[in-house]
Structure formats: C-alpha cells, structure tokens
Design an enzyme around this catalytic site. Structure first.
Site, PDB file in Angstrom:
ATOM      1  N   GLY A  12       0.123   0.583  -5.221  1.00  0.00           N
ATOM      2  CA  GLY A  12      -0.683   0.358  -4.013  1.00  0.00           C
ATOM      3  C   GLY A  12      -1.182   1.657  -3.390  1.00  0.00           C
ATOM      4  O   GLY A  12      -2.339   1.745  -2.963  1.00  0.00           O
ATOM      5  N   LYS A  22       5.504 -13.519 -12.716  1.00  0.00           N
ATOM      6  CA  LYS A  22       4.157 -12.953 -12.887  1.00  0.00           C
ATOM      7  C   LYS A  22       3.231 -13.949 -13.601  1.00  0.00           C
ATOM      8  O   LYS A  22       2.055 -14.071 -13.255  1.00  0.00           O
ATOM      9  CB  LYS A  22       4.236 -11.651 -13.687  1.00  0.00           C
ATOM     10  N   HIS A  63       0.803  -1.236   0.000  1.00  0.00           N
ATOM     11  CA  HIS A  63       0.000   0.000   0.000  1.00  0.00           C
ATOM     12  C   HIS A  63       0.831   1.280   0.000  1.00  0.00           C
ATOM     13  O   HIS A  63       0.283   2.357  -0.126  1.00  0.00           O
ATOM     14  CB  HIS A  63      -0.965  -0.001   1.193  1.00  0.00           C
ATOM     15  N   TYR A 114      11.393 -12.010 -13.977  1.00  0.00           N
ATOM     16  CA  TYR A 114      10.247 -11.276 -13.423  1.00  0.00           C
ATOM     17  C   TYR A 114       8.960 -11.701 -14.125  1.00  0.00           C
ATOM     18  O   TYR A 114       7.938 -11.972 -13.490  1.00  0.00           O
ATOM     19  CB  TYR A 114      10.516  -9.784 -13.634  1.00  0.00           C
ATOM     20  N   HIS A 124      12.215   3.323 -13.953  1.00  0.00           N
ATOM     21  CA  HIS A 124      11.685   3.116 -15.299  1.00  0.00           C
ATOM     22  C   HIS A 124      11.928   4.366 -16.149  1.00  0.00           C
ATOM     23  O   HIS A 124      12.316   5.406 -15.634  1.00  0.00           O
ATOM     24  CB  HIS A 124      10.186   2.803 -15.221  1.00  0.00           C
ATOM     25  N   SER A 172       2.065  -7.444 -15.088  1.00  0.00           N
ATOM     26  CA  SER A 172       2.647  -6.365 -15.877  1.00  0.00           C
ATOM     27  C   SER A 172       2.667  -6.780 -17.343  1.00  0.00           C
ATOM     28  O   SER A 172       2.549  -7.966 -17.674  1.00  0.00           O
ATOM     29  CB  SER A 172       4.046  -6.095 -15.324  1.00  0.00           C
ATOM     30  N   SER A 173       2.824  -5.803 -18.223  1.00  0.00           N
ATOM     31  CA  SER A 173       2.750  -6.097 -19.655  1.00  0.00           C
ATOM     32  C   SER A 173       3.948  -6.930 -20.128  1.00  0.00           C
ATOM     33  O   SER A 173       3.912  -7.475 -21.241  1.00  0.00           O
ATOM     34  CB  SER A 173       2.664  -4.811 -20.464  1.00  0.00           C
ATOM     35  N   CYS A 174       4.988  -7.071 -19.287  1.00  0.00           N
ATOM     36  CA  CYS A 174       6.154  -7.868 -19.711  1.00  0.00           C
ATOM     37  C   CYS A 174       5.858  -9.369 -19.732  1.00  0.00           C
ATOM     38  O   CYS A 174       6.694 -10.170 -20.142  1.00  0.00           O
ATOM     39  CB  CYS A 174       7.363  -7.583 -18.831  1.00  0.00           C
ATOM     40  N   ARG A 204       6.285   3.209 -26.498  1.00  0.00           N
ATOM     41  CA  ARG A 204       5.809   2.662 -25.239  1.00  0.00           C
ATOM     42  C   ARG A 204       4.503   3.345 -24.844  1.00  0.00           C
ATOM     43  O   ARG A 204       4.212   4.445 -25.281  1.00  0.00           O
ATOM     44  CB  ARG A 204       6.841   2.885 -24.116  1.00  0.00           C
TER      45      ARG A 204
HETATM   46  N1  LIG Z   1       5.515   0.551 -11.877  1.00  0.00           N
HETATM   47  C1  LIG Z   1       5.020   0.142 -13.029  1.00  0.00           C
HETATM   48  O1  LIG Z   1       5.268   0.730 -14.088  1.00  0.00           O
HETATM   49  C2  LIG Z   1       4.125  -1.053 -13.073  1.00  0.00           C
HETATM   50  C3  LIG Z   1       3.557  -1.384 -14.295  1.00  0.00           C
HETATM   51  C4  LIG Z   1       2.733  -2.496 -14.377  1.00  0.00           C
HETATM   52  C5  LIG Z   1       2.501  -3.249 -13.252  1.00  0.00           C
HETATM   53  N2  LIG Z   1       3.046  -2.908 -12.072  1.00  0.00           N
HETATM   54  C6  LIG Z   1       2.796  -3.806 -10.951  1.00  0.00           C
HETATM   55  O2  LIG Z   1       2.344  -3.124  -9.804  1.00  0.00           O
HETATM   56  C7  LIG Z   1       2.822  -3.807  -8.649  1.00  0.00           C
HETATM   57  C8  LIG Z   1       3.471  -2.801  -7.721  1.00  0.00           C
HETATM   58  O3  LIG Z   1       4.476  -2.095  -8.434  1.00  0.00           O
HETATM   59  P1  LIG Z   1       4.925  -0.636  -7.991  1.00  0.00           P
HETATM   60  O4  LIG Z   1       5.458   0.018  -9.204  1.00  0.00           O
HETATM   61  O5  LIG Z   1       3.864   0.007  -7.166  1.00  0.00           O
HETATM   62  O6  LIG Z   1       6.171  -0.998  -7.077  1.00  0.00           O
HETATM   63  P2  LIG Z   1       6.722  -0.235  -5.784  1.00  0.00           P
HETATM   64  O7  LIG Z   1       6.438   1.221  -5.890  1.00  0.00           O
HETATM   65  O8  LIG Z   1       8.119  -0.681  -5.596  1.00  0.00           O
HETATM   66  O9  LIG Z   1       5.814  -0.818  -4.634  1.00  0.00           O
HETATM   67  C9  LIG Z   1       5.889  -2.151  -4.244  1.00  0.00           C
HETATM   68  C10 LIG Z   1       5.520  -2.199  -2.778  1.00  0.00           C
HETATM   69  O10 LIG Z   1       5.603  -3.554  -2.363  1.00  0.00           O
HETATM   70  C11 LIG Z   1       6.366  -3.620  -1.169  1.00  0.00           C
HETATM   71  N3  LIG Z   1       7.096  -4.874  -1.111  1.00  0.00           N
HETATM   72  C12 LIG Z   1       7.968  -5.354  -2.040  1.00  0.00           C
HETATM   73  N4  LIG Z   1       8.465  -6.531  -1.646  1.00  0.00           N
HETATM   74  C13 LIG Z   1       7.887  -6.804  -0.444  1.00  0.00           C
HETATM   75  C14 LIG Z   1       8.018  -7.875   0.467  1.00  0.00           C
HETATM   76  N5  LIG Z   1       8.863  -8.893   0.237  1.00  0.00           N
HETATM   77  N6  LIG Z   1       7.282  -7.822   1.602  1.00  0.00           N
HETATM   78  C15 LIG Z   1       6.477  -6.794   1.856  1.00  0.00           C
HETATM   79  N7  LIG Z   1       6.308  -5.749   1.043  1.00  0.00           N
HETATM   80  C16 LIG Z   1       7.022  -5.758  -0.107  1.00  0.00           C
HETATM   81  C17 LIG Z   1       7.333  -2.455  -1.268  1.00  0.00           C
HETATM   82  O11 LIG Z   1       7.841  -2.096  -0.016  1.00  0.00           O
HETATM   83  P3  LIG Z   1       9.377  -1.579   0.087  1.00  0.00           P
HETATM   84  O12 LIG Z   1       9.502  -0.492  -0.951  1.00  0.00           O
HETATM   85  O13 LIG Z   1       9.480  -1.108   1.484  1.00  0.00           O
HETATM   86  O14 LIG Z   1      10.213  -2.779  -0.240  1.00  0.00           O
HETATM   87  C18 LIG Z   1       6.457  -1.395  -1.906  1.00  0.00           C
HETATM   88  O15 LIG Z   1       5.702  -0.698  -0.953  1.00  0.00           O
HETATM   89  C19 LIG Z   1       3.779  -4.896  -9.146  1.00  0.00           C
HETATM   90  O16 LIG Z   1       3.129  -6.130  -9.129  1.00  0.00           O
HETATM   91  C20 LIG Z   1       4.080  -4.514 -10.567  1.00  0.00           C
HETATM   92  O17 LIG Z   1       4.272  -5.629 -11.391  1.00  0.00           O
HETATM   93  C21 LIG Z   1       3.857  -1.822 -11.947  1.00  0.00           C
END
Ligand SMILES: NC(=O)c1ccc[n+]([C@@H]2O[C@H](COP(=O)([O-])OP(=O)(O)OC[C@H]3O[C@@H](n4cnc5c(N)ncnc54)[C@H](OP(=O)(O)O)[C@@H]3O)[C@@H](O)[C@H]2O)c1
Length: 324
Positions: free
Chosen positions: A19, A143, A14, A139, A182, A110-112, A212
């Site tokens: 989140g 997924k 979150h 990765y 990114h 994710s789109s990957c 992209r």
């Molecule tokens: N960013 C993009 O462009 C994008 C695109 C498509 C899909 N997504 C998907 O969205 C999801 C979240 O991505 P995001 O970009 O929001 O990433 P993010 O900003 O890094 O957030 C991920 C969150 O998960 C927590 N986390 C990671 N590993 C953990 C663990 N082992 N235990 C507990 N908490 C953990 C992190 O906490 P800490 O930071 O404290 O480790 C962080 O709060 C992913 O599944 C990703 O595939 C993201």
C-alpha cells in the site's frame, strides 16, 4: 469513466509494504486526492465501521492492499486468523466499495492462489485446477474467495473490479521480524546480523534448491497504477463479465534460493559460509508467474534484483539496524 488525477482514490492498507508503494507511485503520477486510514483508525474487519467510512468518504476508486499477511510459519500456525480476518476485510471493503458506487477497484491477491503443483510459469487460467499448498491454504482460499467476489460483482452488478496477483514482494516498509517475515527480508536481516556479529556462517532454511520470483514493491506499485489508469476500453477488457478478472504482476524471472542467499550476502557484505538446513521445509519447488497478459498491455518490471536488494538494504539500515 477513466481515472482522472483529481479522482478520490482510497488505498486500504496504505502503510503496508504494498500500500505505501502504491501511494508513493500514485502521488508521483500526479493523483492528488488520496484517502487512507491506519489500522488503528479503521478496523476493516468491522463491517459497521467500514460501511460508515465508505458512506462518509465515497471514494471513486479503491485499491485493496490491506490484509493479514505472513511467511510460511505464521500461515501454518495461525490459519484460523488468516482466513477469518482476510475474508472479513475483503468482504467488507469490496461490498461497501460497490454500495458506495466506486468504479474501479484493484484487489491485491497473491501467487499462492495457484495450485501447489502448477505448471510453470503460472498462467491466470490455472486458478482452481489443482490442490493448494497446504501451509498457506487458509490464506489462499480467502484470496480466491476475493477474486470470485470481484468477478461475481462484475457479473451481477456490472462492477469493474480487478484482482491483481503480485509475486513475492520486497522493499521499503518490509517486515524484518524473523518470526513472521518472508524469505528475502529474512535473508537480509540474517546476513546483516551475521556480518555485525562476525559470524563464520549463515544458516538458510531448506535445501536452497527451490526457485522463487521477487518483485521490488515500487515495480509492483507501478504496475497497479498502470492498470488502474488504463483507458476505459482497455480496462473494460480486463473486467469482462465472461472472464475471470485476474492479472499476474511479476518480474518475469526467478532465482534459486542458494543464488539469492549468495546475492544478499554480497550486497550486505557478509563474507562467511552459507549453510543450508534441509530439516526446514522447502515448499513448492518452483514458483514463477506468467506475466504475458501484463506484458501484452505494455508493462514490464524495471528494477533488477540486485538493484532492488541494494535499495532494500539501504532502507533496512536506516529503519531497522538499531534493533538488529
Ligand atoms: N508482501 C508480499 O510479498 C506480497 C506478495 C503478493 C501479494 N501481496 C499482497 O499485498 C497485500 C498487502 O500485503 P503487504 O505485504 O503490503 O502487507 P503489510 O505490509 O502487512 O500491509 C498490510 C496493511 O494492511 C493493514 N491491515 C491489515 N489488517 C487490517 C485490518 N483488519 N484493518 C485495517 N487494516 C489492516 C496493516 O495494518 P497493521 O500493520 O497496522 O495491521 C498494513 O498496513 C496483501 O493482499 C497481500 O496478499 C503481498
């Protein structure tokens, strides 16, 4: 049972980019019983800790937005960490959500996940029809395993778990660390620093030719909350036992990296030259999700790219410019 505004909803991850946007959107939509744990409070790769958490909290619905994520360099250099941690986190959360009786679960992929040379735009049914992009294969495989796990739980246990595949996201809380970020946040930071330092030019990785797609995180969150809150019959159609429970979340249009860099420089106010470094990898030539399924349900992205970049840069200035 459809999702009531008082239902207990656990958002894993979150505090992350995705989140935190989902929590903002759920709150704005009137959902008032949200549960979250920071990484420091709950290690989701720790099966026993996740079991204890679910036994204690028993959330009715779950959004799994916690994952180890990163850009091309991080993915390419730390594949063991990416596959181990993501498999562990999603296995623990999906399994314990089911054990604790959770009804709806959204798993963020994710789109990957789609093949490297996938026909464009990428439809959900193209999953597993060709080889993956090698730089983020570990990765992507994690997924894909998460999607298969959702489908398997739907088929074997009658669960209602849905895998949502957002395109590249950007927005408040993004990662601006150039080692792991990114492309869009990296461009915002580089353009800002170039402007502050009075630089004559800004170097962009690759040829500038790949195309992209980018979605503002609040738009992605709106789509997730829309899907989570669908009436029973419409939600059930997405998690049928005989069909892969996957739905793309995208902006519906893409942009070339050269044009994107120009747009970022315009918003940030950097007036120097753009220089492209073709010695750095381009990755896939084009990546655009087909959003027909989501559009047919009645949802479309609302925040245009320029508006999103303006908002993201405002937030960057508030949160990060001191470190730039
Ligand atoms: N960013 C993009 O462009 C994008 C695109 C498509 C899909 N997504 C998907 O969205 C999801 C979240 O991505 P995001 O970009 O929001 O990433 P993010 O900003 O890094 O957030 C991920 C969150 O998960 C927590 N986390 C990671 N590993 C953990 C663990 N082992 N235990 C507990 N908490 C953990 C992190 O906490 P800490 O930071 O404290 O480790 C962080 O709060 C992913 O599944 C990703 O595939 C993201």
């Amino acid at each position: 049972m459809s999702v009531s505004q008082g239902a207990k909803i656990y958002v894993a991850g979150h505090r992350g980019l995705a989140g935190s946007a989902i929590v903002r959107r759920l709150t704005d939509a009137g959902y008032r019983n949200l549960v979250g744990r920071a990484h420091a409070e709950l290690e989701l790769a720790d099966a026993a800790a996740v079991r204890a958490f679910f036994e204690d909290e028993r959330p009715e619905h779950v959004v799994l937005a916690a994952a180890k994520v990163g850009g091309i360099v991080a993915n390419d250099t730390l594949p063991a960490e990416f596959i181990r941690e993501n498999l562990a986190v999603q296995t623990n959360v999906i399994h314990e959500a089911w054990r604790a009786g959770a009804q709806r679960l959204l798993f963020l992929g994710s789109s990957c996940i789609y093949p490297r040379d996938c026909p464009q735009p990428m439809k959900e049914e193209y999953l597993l029809t060709g080889p993956l992009e090698p730089t983020n294969r570990a990765y992507a495989v994690a997924k894909i395993a998460g999607i298969e796990m959702c489908w398997s739980y739907n088929r074997q246990y009658g669960a209602q778990f849905l895998a949502v595949m957002p395109t590249n996201l950007y927005g408040p809380g993004d990662n601006y660390d150039l080692r792991t970020s990114h492309v869009l946040p990296a461009l915002i930071r580089k353009a800002h620093e170039a402007k502050e330092n009075g630089a004559a030019e800004l170097v962009v990785w690759g040829s500038g030719k790949p195309r992209r797609e980018f979605l503002y995180s609040d738009d992605m969150a709106a789509a997730c909350v829309f899907l989570l809150g669908l009436p029973d019959e419409r939600y059930a159609a997405l998690v049928r036992k005989d069909a892969l429970p996957v739905i793309n979340i995208g902006a519906g249009e893409d942009i070339g990296i050269r044009e994107l860099a120009g747009l970022v420089c315009e918003v940030v106010g950097f007036r120097g030259r753009l220089v492209f470094d073709p010695s750095k990898p381009d990755g896939t030539p084009r990546k655009l999700l087909d959003t027909g399924r989501l559009a047919a349900l009645g949802w479309r992205a609302k925040i245009g790219l320029r508006e999103g970049i303006v908002r993201a840069y405002d937030e960057f200035l508030r949160e990060h410019s001191g470190q730039a």
